[in-house]
Design a protein around this motif. Structure first.
Motif, PDB file in Angstrom:
ATOM      1  N   PHE B  29       0.866  -1.176   0.000  1.00 55.07           N
ATOM      2  CA  PHE B  29       0.000   0.000   0.000  1.00 55.07           C
ATOM      3  C   PHE B  29       0.902   1.226   0.000  1.00 55.07           C
ATOM      4  O   PHE B  29       1.804   1.333   0.834  1.00 55.07           O
ATOM      5  CB  PHE B  29      -0.854   0.047   1.274  1.00 55.07           C
ATOM      6  N   CYS B  30       0.671   2.169  -0.931  1.00 54.51           N
ATOM      7  CA  CYS B  30       1.490   3.376  -0.854  1.00 54.51           C
ATOM      8  C   CYS B  30       0.656   4.604  -1.229  1.00 54.51           C
ATOM      9  O   CYS B  30      -0.312   4.522  -1.981  1.00 54.51           O
ATOM     10  CB  CYS B  30       2.739   3.266  -1.711  1.00 54.51           C
ATOM     11  N   GLY B  31       1.052   5.695  -0.643  1.00 61.22           N
ATOM     12  CA  GLY B  31       0.322   6.936  -0.884  1.00 61.22           C
ATOM     13  C   GLY B  31       1.056   8.077  -0.215  1.00 61.22           C
ATOM     14  O   GLY B  31       2.214   7.938   0.195  1.00 61.22           O
ATOM     15  N   GLY B  36      -2.699   7.735   5.291  1.00 60.13           N
ATOM     16  CA  GLY B  36      -3.037   6.646   6.221  1.00 60.13           C
ATOM     17  C   GLY B  36      -2.627   5.274   5.739  1.00 60.13           C
ATOM     18  O   GLY B  36      -3.267   4.273   6.060  1.00 60.13           O
ATOM     19  N   MET B  37      -1.522   5.213   4.995  1.00 61.45           N
ATOM     20  CA  MET B  37      -1.102   3.916   4.442  1.00 61.45           C
ATOM     21  C   MET B  37      -0.584   2.959   5.508  1.00 61.45           C
ATOM     22  O   MET B  37      -0.732   1.744   5.401  1.00 61.45           O
ATOM     23  CB  MET B  37      -0.022   4.135   3.365  1.00 61.45           C
ATOM     24  N   GLN B  38       0.064   3.518   6.563  1.00 56.76           N
ATOM     25  CA  GLN B  38       0.567   2.642   7.631  1.00 56.76           C
ATOM     26  C   GLN B  38      -0.607   1.958   8.341  1.00 56.76           C
ATOM     27  O   GLN B  38      -0.552   0.783   8.677  1.00 56.76           O
ATOM     28  CB  GLN B  38       1.416   3.437   8.645  1.00 56.76           C
ATOM     29  N   SER B  76       4.649   7.330   1.472  1.00 55.79           N
ATOM     30  CA  SER B  76       4.761   6.397   2.583  1.00 55.79           C
ATOM     31  C   SER B  76       4.206   5.055   2.126  1.00 55.79           C
ATOM     32  O   SER B  76       3.190   5.010   1.440  1.00 55.79           O
ATOM     33  CB  SER B  76       3.933   6.957   3.748  1.00 55.79           C
ATOM     34  N   GLY B  77       4.878   3.966   2.493  1.00 56.52           N
ATOM     35  CA  GLY B  77       4.431   2.659   2.015  1.00 56.52           C
ATOM     36  C   GLY B  77       4.436   1.605   3.100  1.00 56.52           C
ATOM     37  O   GLY B  77       5.080   1.765   4.141  1.00 56.52           O
ATOM     38  N   PHE B  78       3.692   0.559   2.859  1.00 55.05           N
ATOM     39  CA  PHE B  78       3.624  -0.556   3.802  1.00 55.05           C
ATOM     40  C   PHE B  78       3.497  -1.833   2.999  1.00 55.05           C
ATOM     41  O   PHE B  78       2.531  -2.012   2.264  1.00 55.05           O
ATOM     42  CB  PHE B  78       2.415  -0.387   4.730  1.00 55.05           C
ATOM     43  N   GLN B  79       4.512  -2.694   3.127  1.00 53.76           N
ATOM     44  CA  GLN B  79       4.494  -3.942   2.370  1.00 53.76           C
ATOM     45  C   GLN B  79       4.263  -5.124   3.295  1.00 53.76           C
ATOM     46  O   GLN B  79       4.769  -5.145   4.408  1.00 53.76           O
ATOM     47  CB  GLN B  79       5.828  -4.095   1.635  1.00 53.76           C
ATOM     48  N   LEU B  80       3.524  -6.077   2.784  1.00 56.47           N
ATOM     49  CA  LEU B  80       3.181  -7.248   3.587  1.00 56.47           C
ATOM     50  C   LEU B  80       3.256  -8.494   2.718  1.00 56.47           C
ATOM     51  O   LEU B  80       2.734  -8.501   1.598  1.00 56.47           O
ATOM     52  CB  LEU B  80       1.745  -7.066   4.111  1.00 56.47           C
ATOM     53  N   LEU B  97       0.091  -3.745  -6.061  1.00 59.67           N
ATOM     54  CA  LEU B  97       0.490  -2.419  -5.607  1.00 59.67           C
ATOM     55  C   LEU B  97      -0.741  -1.529  -5.564  1.00 59.67           C
ATOM     56  O   LEU B  97      -1.441  -1.387  -6.569  1.00 59.67           O
ATOM     57  CB  LEU B  97       1.529  -1.831  -6.568  1.00 59.67           C
ATOM     58  N   VAL B  98      -1.024  -0.988  -4.402  1.00 62.74           N
ATOM     59  CA  VAL B  98      -2.109  -0.024  -4.287  1.00 62.74           C
ATOM     60  C   VAL B  98      -1.466   1.343  -4.212  1.00 62.74           C
ATOM     61  O   VAL B  98      -0.725   1.627  -3.253  1.00 62.74           O
ATOM     62  CB  VAL B  98      -2.959  -0.279  -3.011  1.00 62.74           C
ATOM     63  N   ALA B  99      -1.697   2.191  -5.206  1.00 59.20           N
ATOM     64  CA  ALA B  99      -1.051   3.514  -5.222  1.00 59.20           C
ATOM     65  C   ALA B  99      -2.128   4.585  -5.153  1.00 59.20           C
ATOM     66  O   ALA B  99      -2.996   4.662  -6.023  1.00 59.20           O
ATOM     67  CB  ALA B  99      -0.198   3.680  -6.474  1.00 59.20           C
TER      68      ALA B  99
END
Lengths: 355, 626
Positions: B29-31, B36-38, B76-80, B97-99
């Motif tokens: 997720f990134c934005g 609020g990506m975290q 800001s990004g969060f990978q899982l 990838l959600v941008a």
């Protein structure tokens, strides 16, 4: 070290301690004639007089001549690193509020390299007693000017004279919000003892600046204030509830002009004199630090130097407030066993036994 | 706790679209920092954990709290990575990838797997945002996204539409759009929506109007996936076959904090932690300050130096003194640590490493403080150094640090890094009986007490609490007599003390656990790692073993001193490669210690190793087993 140091009253027989009981087995290694000897002796005398438990007392120091102090006290002690004694002492006192913790520092240790720790300790009002030996010089490193040296001071690092404006230790302490601020003099034995007793009785950070003579690198630096022939006119002993007067015949006083600036007045009932009743009475307990700050700013040669307790106010201590929070947290906790800490938050069952 | 099956039964499974079963998915997720990506990432993590997947996460955020909106600096990004198999890393390349804006697309697209899924919030692709992201043409229209499964959804507009009657202002409405994206991904991976609704209600308990709005948007996102026929299929990732037990998703810094508290309890001493805010270590202080009821006293000091000094003061008083920081703060603490090891008091120092030198990359990960931790003090100043390898392992390593500190009366450096600190994984909660206590003995007997007399086995001196009758003594940073502790300038005494302090730290070897080996203990190539590279090295080694390569891996928890079996092990391999996120620090120490040739594999990009990077090295250096 290694000698046993029980106070000897465990059999139920109170023993009157003497100065000797507070002396460690180590040779004192300050230069002959150093003002530090007098301060050490007065601390030991006062401790004996107050019957302070050696085993529950810790002296913490930084680096410098004065910081050798803990080695000579027959109590627990830590000779730490340069400038940081208030930080070590804070950690100790917060985790062990039951101990009686004293900090020994100097003008270089406490006001230069360790200035930050000193002011933060004072603002927090940690229940520590801090004695700052002010000799206006770096002694252990052989005579460089210090943050309390006068402008123009010639020293190995300032051959043409120092261009640094000096700190006033009392103003620093008051500016940081210290709850107890006092000044005394190494050679004024009675006064120093009385001041140490006041500090010992204070709850919160007690800060004492002691004028201390370094007879090797900065001899007679305070002589203009402490000299026998001049001291009556150049010192103003402070006593709570007594007027701000000085001089051999107590015929000079300090009062404020309408502009809020202190001035020296001649005290008496004659022409151009101010009657004693109009001289302000010293009040250590004024909540607003402005009054004590005004006193702290009185400096030779324009004014007499105040000696004694400038400020002594009651305030909650940091260590006490931390302990209260912990008590509260413990009393409100649903569980305090370690497994409940592991299981805090979202948990789930997984694997083959999961339902 | 509700079981996942129960919750799942409430969820309507979309009938129209086929569900494809996959075993592993990497999603990012990134934005914008304010998007609020975290939160989105950690909510998706939570539901994946509840579904029984094994997982690993990697948050990646800028050092600025709010860099200018829409810029690449502010992304800001969060990978899982979540899987029905055992997961070692957050994954090399996202499958999805959600941008949320053009800048997020621009800075993350190169990582997306070829042919991967791309979910774009077209509402943010305004002319201004496209320019801010330094695109010359609109990527939605210029064909640059052709190699991907692209889903263009105007999330901004749909969110606005959904909340038009909510009474919220437009700014608050815009802030809800991350929950639309979350809802969408919930649908894509067949996640139950009830636990999330519950979670939102909890999170926004104090602002019920926001809770309501977020739930509404979250559900709208979910139903959009179901009904809009944008997606042709949805996926399911089954529960992983992991050891049975109760689990909790844990981030490294939380595990460190809990481990420190546990260690102090196992030792039967009070915990005194002094810290100073620094990224990425601060959350250890935050967390411990909430554990007062468990015996933790915390102190936010005026600076890093004071924090270390206060901790030493706590240890002198008979508590276990602790502090945590990152490289720049560890540099400031150096002198106090030297004092602690000279006083021979127990203490734990946590270094949550970040990119350096100087302020460096505060929010990015690196392992470049190893030499600092080993040697960064004046004089001969040996100190045990240990490192954690996964977020949950921070718990066990923190306990180990407390154990060593007290047993050997020494400060101990516990090394983690930004990747472990903020990354998370499921942690199988231990049983109390699984963890052995190590009760502390304070000396109380004045008879024959010598301040620096030592235990024969550990070489530790006795720990005495001030307040103990008859044991008053003085310690300090000056060199001291080997027995009495009195100040001593004797040259031979000093030399003996230097040797003794070193020997005491080496004595830690006598009580170490097993050396961690993966694969045969001889062969062509040994991959050596320490700290957070464990996951990538282990995964790569396993993959290459399956491919027939003669490769094993060994992971070091104890870095000073090394494990007593390490030297012989290294010599049983033809080649040794050390993978570390620095320019080759451990490799220097291994060469010096064992006089063997080992080769570094370095990466200093503020990012963890990818599995593929390590595989490539193995392929280069190892032969195939015939």
């Amino acid at each position: 070290m290694g000698t046993t140091t029980t106070n000897g009253n465990k059999g139920g027989l109170p023993v009157k301690l003497t100065r000797k009981d507070y002396q460690s087995d180590q040779d004192v290694r300050w230069c002959p004639g150093c003002g530090d000897y007098a301060i050490l002796a007065q601390v030991q005398k006062v401790f004996a007089e107050l019957n302070i438990n050696r085993d529950e007392t810790v002296f913490v120091s930084g680096i410098g001549c004065s910081s050798r102090f803990p080695y000579y006290m027959n109590t627990y002690g830590m000779h730490s690193i340069h400038g940081r004694a208030p930080a070590f002492a804070t950690g100790l006192k917060v985790s062990r509020p039951d101990l009686n913790v004293w900090v020994i520092t100097g003008d270089g240790d406490g006001l230069s390299i360790g200035g930050n720790h000193l002011i933060h300790c004072l603002r927090r009002n940690v229940d520590l007693k801090i004695i700052l030996f002010n000799n206006r010089i770096y002694g252990l490193t052989k005579g460089q000017y210090s943050p309390t040296s006068e402008l123009g001071k010639r020293s190995p690092s300032t051959p043409l004279g120092s261009t640094d404006n000096p700190f006033n230790p009392l103003s620093i302490a008051l500016g940081a919000g210290a709850s107890f601020v006092a000044r005394s003099i190494d050679t004024d034995v009675k006064h120093l003892q009385a001041t140490l007793k006041r500090a010992a009785a204070h709850k919160g950070t007690a800060f004492i600046e002691v004028y201390q003579n370094c007879n090797v690198f900065n001899d007679l630096t305070f002589i203009n204030v402490t000299g026998k022939d001049v001291k009556a006119d150049r010192q103003m002993p402070l006593t709570h509830g007594q007027p701000l007067v000085f001089g051999k015949d107590k015929d000079k006083g300090i009062r404020m002009t309408p502009n809020g600036i202190p001035e020296i007045v001649s005290v008496g009932d004659g022409d151009g004199q101010v009657p004693l009743s109009e001289v302000p009475l010293h009040d250590e307990t004024v909540a607003d630090p402005g009054y004590a700050f005004m006193l702290g700013q009185l400096q030779h040669p324009n004014f007499p130097v105040p000696i004694g307790v400038l400020r002594a106010v009651e305030a909650p201590t940091y260590d006490e407030m931390v302990a209260d929070q912990i008590q509260l947290a413990k009393s409100q906790a649903k569980a305090t066993d370690i497994e409940s800490l592991w299981h805090m938050g979202d948990t789930w069952d997984a694997g083959s036994t999961a339902e | 706790m509700q079981s996942q099956q129960e919750s799942a039964s409430h969820t309507p499974i979309p009938a129209a679209n086929p569900i494809e079963e996959v075993d592993t998915v990497v999603i990012r997720f990134c934005g914008d920092s304010g998007d609020g990506m975290q939160l989105t990432g950690s909510e998706f993590t939570k539901v994946s954990a509840l579904a029984g997947n094994d997982l690993s996460t990697l948050p990646d955020f800028p050092a600025e709290i709010r860099a200018p909106a829409g810029t690449i600096a502010g992304v800001s990004g969060f990978q899982l990575q979540f899987s029905s198999r055992v997961v070692f890393t957050p994954g090399d390349q996202p499958d999805v990838l959600v941008a949320m804006n053009p800048a997020a697309l621009k800075s993350n697209l190169e990582d997306l797997k070829k042919g991967g899924s791309l979910i774009l919030n077209t509402g943010a692709f305004t002319k201004g945002n496209i320019t801010k992201a330094t695109y010359e043409t609109n990527p939605l229209e210029d064909g640059s996204l052709d190699g991907y499964k692209t889903y263009k959804i105007d999330i901004t507009k749909l969110t606005k539409e959904c909340l038009k009657d909510s009474g919220l202002n437009s700014k608050s409405i815009d802030r809800c759009k991350n929950f639309f994206a979350l809802g969408l991904t919930f649908w894509m991976y067949n996640r139950p929506i009830e636990p999330e609704v519950e979670s939102i209600n909890k999170k926004f308990a104090k602002k019920p109007e926001l809770a309501k709005a977020n739930i509404q948007v979250f559900k709208a996102g979910y139903h959009y996936g179901e009904t809009a026929e944008v997606f042709t299929e949805s996926f399911e990732v089954r529960a992983a076959d992991i050891p049975p037990g109760r689990y909790r998703n844990i981030m490294g810094n939380s595990a460190t904090a809990i481990g420190l508290v546990t260690g102090a309890q196992l030792a039967g001493v009070e915990l005194f932690f002094a810290g100073y805010p620094i990224t990425p270590a601060s959350s250890i202080l935050h967390e411990l300050s909430r554990y007062k009821a468990f015996g933790a006293t915390t102190f936010q000091a005026e600076d890093e130096i004071a924090a270390a000094c206060a901790a030493v003061g706590g240890s002198f008083g008979g508590a276990i003194g602790m502090t945590a920081s990152s490289g720049p703060g560890i540099a400031l603490k150096g002198e106090a640590l030297g004092l602690a090891l000279s006083l021979e008091l127990p203490m734990v120092i946590v270094n949550v490493q970040r990119g350096g030198p100087s302020t460096g990359l505060p929010t990015k990960t690196e392992q470049s403080d190893l030499l600092q931790c080993l040697y960064g003090r004046n004089g001969e100043s040996p100190m045990p150094v240990i490192a954690a390898m996964t977020p949950s392992d921070c718990f066990y390593t923190a306990i180990e640090a407390v154990r060593i500190a007290i047993k050997y009366m020494t400060p101990v450096m516990l090394m983690t890094d930004g990747y472990l600190a903020n990354g998370s994984e499921p942690w199988k909660l231990p049983k109390k009986e699984d963890i052995k206590p190590f009760p502390t003995t304070f000396r109380t007997d004045p008879e024959g007490y010598q301040v620096y007399a030592r235990d024969e086995e550990t070489l530790a001196r006795a720990w005495v609490k001030p307040g103990t009758p008859g044991l008053a003594h003085r310690v300090g940073g000056l060199e001291k007599d080997a027995l009495t502790g009195n100040v001593s300038y004797d040259p031979h005494n000093h030399e003996a003390m230097c040797h003794t302090r070193a020997a005491k730290v080496m004595a830690v070897q006598n009580s170490m656990g097993e050396l961690l080996m993966n694969g045969p203990d001889q062969g062509d190539l040994l991959m050596v790692g320490w700290g957070s590279t464990y996951g990538a090295i282990t995964k790569a080694t396993n993959l290459m073993q399956d491919e027939g390569y003669s490769v094993s891996s060994c992971h070091l928890r104890w870095i000073h001193p090394f494990h007593p079996k390490l030297g012989a092990l290294l010599k049983r391999f033809k080649k040794v490669v050390v993978a570390e996120m620095n320019l080759g620090q451990l490799v220097k120490v291994l060469r010096a210690e064992y006089l063997i040739d080992c080769e570094p594999l370095c990466k200093v990009q503020g990012k963890p190793f990818k599995v593929i990077e390590i595989c490539n090295k193995i392929a280069e250096r190892a032969g195939k087993v015939s």
